[in-house]
Write a protein that holds these residues in place. Structure first.
Motif, PDB file in Angstrom:
ATOM      1  N   ASN A  12      63.635  71.978  92.169  1.00  0.00           N
ATOM      2  CA  ASN A  12      62.602  71.279  92.935  1.00  0.00           C
ATOM      3  C   ASN A  12      61.221  71.915  92.762  1.00  0.00           C
ATOM      4  OD1 ASN A  12      64.530  69.445  94.223  1.00  0.00           O
ATOM      5  ND2 ASN A  12      65.189  71.255  95.363  1.00  0.00           N
ATOM      6  N   GLY A  13      61.025  72.555  91.595  1.00  0.00           N
ATOM      7  CA  GLY A  13      59.727  73.142  91.301  1.00  0.00           C
ATOM      8  C   GLY A  13      59.407  74.403  92.073  1.00  0.00           C
ATOM      9  N   GLN A  14      60.435  75.103  92.606  1.00  0.00           N
ATOM     10  CA  GLN A  14      60.140  76.291  93.406  1.00  0.00           C
ATOM     11  C   GLN A  14      59.338  77.326  92.630  1.00  0.00           C
ATOM     12  OE1 GLN A  14      62.445  79.592  93.874  1.00  0.00           O
ATOM     13  NE2 GLN A  14      62.362  79.765  96.090  1.00  0.00           N
ATOM     14  N   TRP A  15      59.560  77.415  91.331  1.00  0.00           N
ATOM     15  CA  TRP A  15      58.859  78.406  90.517  1.00  0.00           C
ATOM     16  C   TRP A  15      57.342  78.222  90.559  1.00  0.00           C
ATOM     17  CZ3 TRP A  15      56.073  76.542  86.302  1.00  0.00           C
ATOM     18  CH2 TRP A  15      56.337  75.214  85.936  1.00  0.00           C
ATOM     19  N   LEU A  16      56.868  77.033  90.917  1.00  0.00           N
ATOM     20  CA  LEU A  16      55.428  76.785  91.022  1.00  0.00           C
ATOM     21  C   LEU A  16      54.827  77.452  92.255  1.00  0.00           C
ATOM     22  CD1 LEU A  16      55.444  72.977  90.131  1.00  0.00           C
ATOM     23  CD2 LEU A  16      54.625  74.845  88.658  1.00  0.00           C
ATOM     24  N   PHE A  17      55.671  77.811  93.224  1.00  0.00           N
ATOM     25  CA  PHE A  17      55.194  78.335  94.498  1.00  0.00           C
ATOM     26  C   PHE A  17      55.419  79.845  94.638  1.00  0.00           C
ATOM     27  CE2 PHE A  17      56.128  73.869  95.048  1.00  0.00           C
ATOM     28  CZ  PHE A  17      55.105  73.401  95.844  1.00  0.00           C
ATOM     29  N   THR A  18      55.924  80.501  93.623  1.00  0.00           N
ATOM     30  CA  THR A  18      56.209  81.931  93.703  1.00  0.00           C
ATOM     31  C   THR A  18      55.508  82.669  92.569  1.00  0.00           C
ATOM     32  OG1 THR A  18      58.252  81.655  92.415  1.00  0.00           O
ATOM     33  CG2 THR A  18      58.442  81.546  94.807  1.00  0.00           C
ATOM     34  N   SER A  19      55.355  83.978  92.751  1.00  0.00           N
ATOM     35  CA  SER A  19      54.685  84.790  91.732  1.00  0.00           C
ATOM     36  C   SER A  19      55.647  85.654  90.940  1.00  0.00           C
ATOM     37  CB  SER A  19      53.629  85.685  92.396  1.00  0.00           C
ATOM     38  OG  SER A  19      54.228  86.533  93.369  1.00  0.00           O
ATOM     39  N   GLU A  20      56.865  85.831  91.462  1.00  0.00           N
ATOM     40  CA  GLU A  20      57.872  86.631  90.773  1.00  0.00           C
ATOM     41  C   GLU A  20      59.224  85.935  90.899  1.00  0.00           C
ATOM     42  OE1 GLU A  20      57.913  90.837  91.777  1.00  0.00           O
ATOM     43  OE2 GLU A  20      55.938  90.609  92.737  1.00  0.00           O
ATOM     44  N   ARG A  21      60.142  86.313  90.019  1.00  0.00           N
ATOM     45  CA  ARG A  21      61.472  85.700  90.023  1.00  0.00           C
ATOM     46  C   ARG A  21      62.544  86.770  90.047  1.00  0.00           C
ATOM     47  NH1 ARG A  21      60.235  81.735  84.872  1.00  0.00           N
ATOM     48  NH2 ARG A  21      58.426  80.673  85.787  1.00  0.00           N
ATOM     49  N   ILE A  22      63.674  86.444  90.677  1.00  0.00           N
ATOM     50  CA  ILE A  22      64.815  87.344  90.628  1.00  0.00           C
ATOM     51  C   ILE A  22      65.414  87.317  89.226  1.00  0.00           C
ATOM     52  CG2 ILE A  22      65.264  86.987  93.077  1.00  0.00           C
ATOM     53  CD1 ILE A  22      67.679  85.263  92.293  1.00  0.00           C
ATOM     54  N   ALA A  23      66.257  88.296  88.931  1.00  0.00           N
ATOM     55  CA  ALA A  23      66.892  88.361  87.621  1.00  0.00           C
ATOM     56  C   ALA A  23      67.792  87.154  87.401  1.00  0.00           C
ATOM     57  CB  ALA A  23      67.703  89.652  87.496  1.00  0.00           C
ATOM     58  N   ALA A  24      67.777  86.647  86.197  1.00  0.00           N
ATOM     59  CA  ALA A  24      68.612  85.498  85.853  1.00  0.00           C
ATOM     60  C   ALA A  24      70.055  85.943  85.714  1.00  0.00           C
ATOM     61  CB  ALA A  24      68.125  84.861  84.555  1.00  0.00           C
ATOM     62  N   ARG A  25      70.901  85.427  86.590  1.00  0.00           N
ATOM     63  CA  ARG A  25      72.339  85.690  86.507  1.00  0.00           C
ATOM     64  C   ARG A  25      73.063  84.378  86.757  1.00  0.00           C
ATOM     65  NH1 ARG A  25      71.315  90.810  89.624  1.00  0.00           N
ATOM     66  NH2 ARG A  25      71.812  89.642  91.509  1.00  0.00           N
ATOM     67  N   SER A  26      74.235  84.274  86.212  1.00  0.00           N
ATOM     68  CA  SER A  26      74.979  83.024  86.374  1.00  0.00           C
ATOM     69  C   SER A  26      76.333  83.300  86.990  1.00  0.00           C
ATOM     70  CB  SER A  26      75.146  82.316  85.029  1.00  0.00           C
ATOM     71  OG  SER A  26      75.905  83.116  84.143  1.00  0.00           O
ATOM     72  N   ARG A  27      76.913  82.261  87.559  1.00  0.00           N
ATOM     73  CA  ARG A  27      78.279  82.284  88.073  1.00  0.00           C
ATOM     74  C   ARG A  27      78.493  83.412  89.080  1.00  0.00           C
ATOM     75  NH1 ARG A  27      80.986  78.425  85.537  1.00  0.00           N
ATOM     76  NH2 ARG A  27      80.001  77.591  83.655  1.00  0.00           N
TER      77      ARG A  27
END
Length: 344
Positions: free
Chosen positions: A114-129
């Motif tokens: 839902n476009g959350q990345w547009l509202f934040t300045s940093e991201r958590i580490a990409a992990r799956s499952r």
């Protein structure tokens, strides 16, 4: 160690319980950090009395504009060192713009829907499952705290404990049934009422007193009436009669809970009560009770193969099986076998 940290997670009840270990980790490892939690009004009924936390309580029914205005007014003059933006709906992202902070941490690109990345300045580490709760710990890791405290600590006030003591018999072990999940379009998490009748009879034969819990909706009342009418031994019927605190106090006295993916399942897990989770439309490895998963009935792989024609490991993590017959893959025998294990 940041001077101030804001947790933004409004809902739902299950997700709110998943936030608790993150909160407890901050409290224990960064004891001088001032903590704010922006939470929904319903969910505040469960967690809003936790000490040493400033709660900003919003009612989503008021709409985005009013929620933003209320939050902006309550946060006037405050700038947080870190904001953990742990909800990815567009509504949540828009409301969270009323907060001010030096660091605004959101989900990794794959999970920042839902476009959350547009509202934040940093991201958590990409992990799956990984389980939702494990994903939440990624926010702390990004903030600089790698420790994990698997502690929930839902406060149970004296009046809620007194309610549970008054309403529940003490002559035998208690087994709760919370039959309904939240009603959403194409959710299909409810198990047939006649099967609950069968497992309630089995539980009574194994020495349990069955307790029915749930909210005040007509659907939940209809389920409870059907179970009460069909069961050989009348259950204790508390459907529509408990606040969230009273529900937690009731579950704390139980030897186990039976129910689909729902708030009560996660409240019970947070209280370290074994949960016989009924999972076919969602993956319990992602959204199941975090503790005692050995009691979960997991028919999600069967449902994926039958109704989606795929193997589970080929699907996007979190894919739901939106078919009205999926929960019927869970058999009475599946649940009775777990009841037998609880009775040992």
């Amino acid at each position: 160690m940041p001077a101030s940290l804001c947790i933004f997670r409004l809902s739902a009840i299950g997700d709110t319980t998943h936030v608790l270990p993150i909160l407890r980790t901050v409290q224990r490892r960064w004891p001088d950090t001032a903590i704010t939690w922006v939470v929904g009004r319903t969910e505040a009924g469960l967690v809003g009395d936790i000490p040493d936390v400033t709660f900003r309580v919003l009612d989503k029914r008021e709409g985005i504009r009013r929620c933003r205005a209320r939050l902006r007014a309550e946060e006037t003059g405050r700038v947080h060192d870190v904001i953990l933006q742990m909800q990815s709906s567009l509504r949540a992202s828009l409301i969270a713009t009323s907060l001010r902070g030096h660091r605004r941490i959101g989900f990794d690109r794959a999970r920042a829907v839902n476009g959350q990345w547009l509202f934040t300045s940093e991201r958590i580490a990409a992990r799956s499952r990984e389980h939702v709760l494990d994903a939440y710990f990624g926010f702390l890791e990004r903030a600089g705290l790698a420790a994990r405290e698997l502690a929930w600590g839902i406060p149970l006030p004296d009046d809620a404990l007194a309610f549970a003591a008054r309403e529940l018999p003490a002559d035998r072990p208690l087994l709760a049934i919370s039959a309904c999940s939240s009603l959403r379009l194409h959710n299909y998490r409810d198990w047939p009422a006649e099967r609950y009748v069968a497992v309630a009879d089995h539980a009574a034969a194994r020495g349990f007193r069955v307790v029915l819990t749930g909210g005040p909706s007509a659907r939940e009342r209809a389920y409870a009436d059907a179970i009460v009418a069909g069961a050989r031994v009348r259950p204790v019927d508390l459907v529509g009669q408990t606040s969230l605190k009273q529900l937690a106090a009731v579950l704390a006295r139980c030897a186990g809970l039976i129910g689909p993916d729902s708030g009560p399942v996660h409240i019970a897990s947070a209280l370290d009560v074994p949960v016989i989770g009924l999972y076919a439309t969602s993956n319990p490895q992602r959204t199941g009770p975090y503790r005692h998963r050995e009691f979960v009935v997991d028919r999600y792989p069967d449902a994926v193969r039958r109704f989606l024609g795929r193997e589970p490991d080929t699907l996007r993590w979190g894919t739901r099986v939106r078919h009205p017959r999926a929960m019927e893959l869970i058999t009475v025998a599946d649940v009775c076998e777990r009841i037998d294990r609880l009775a040992v």
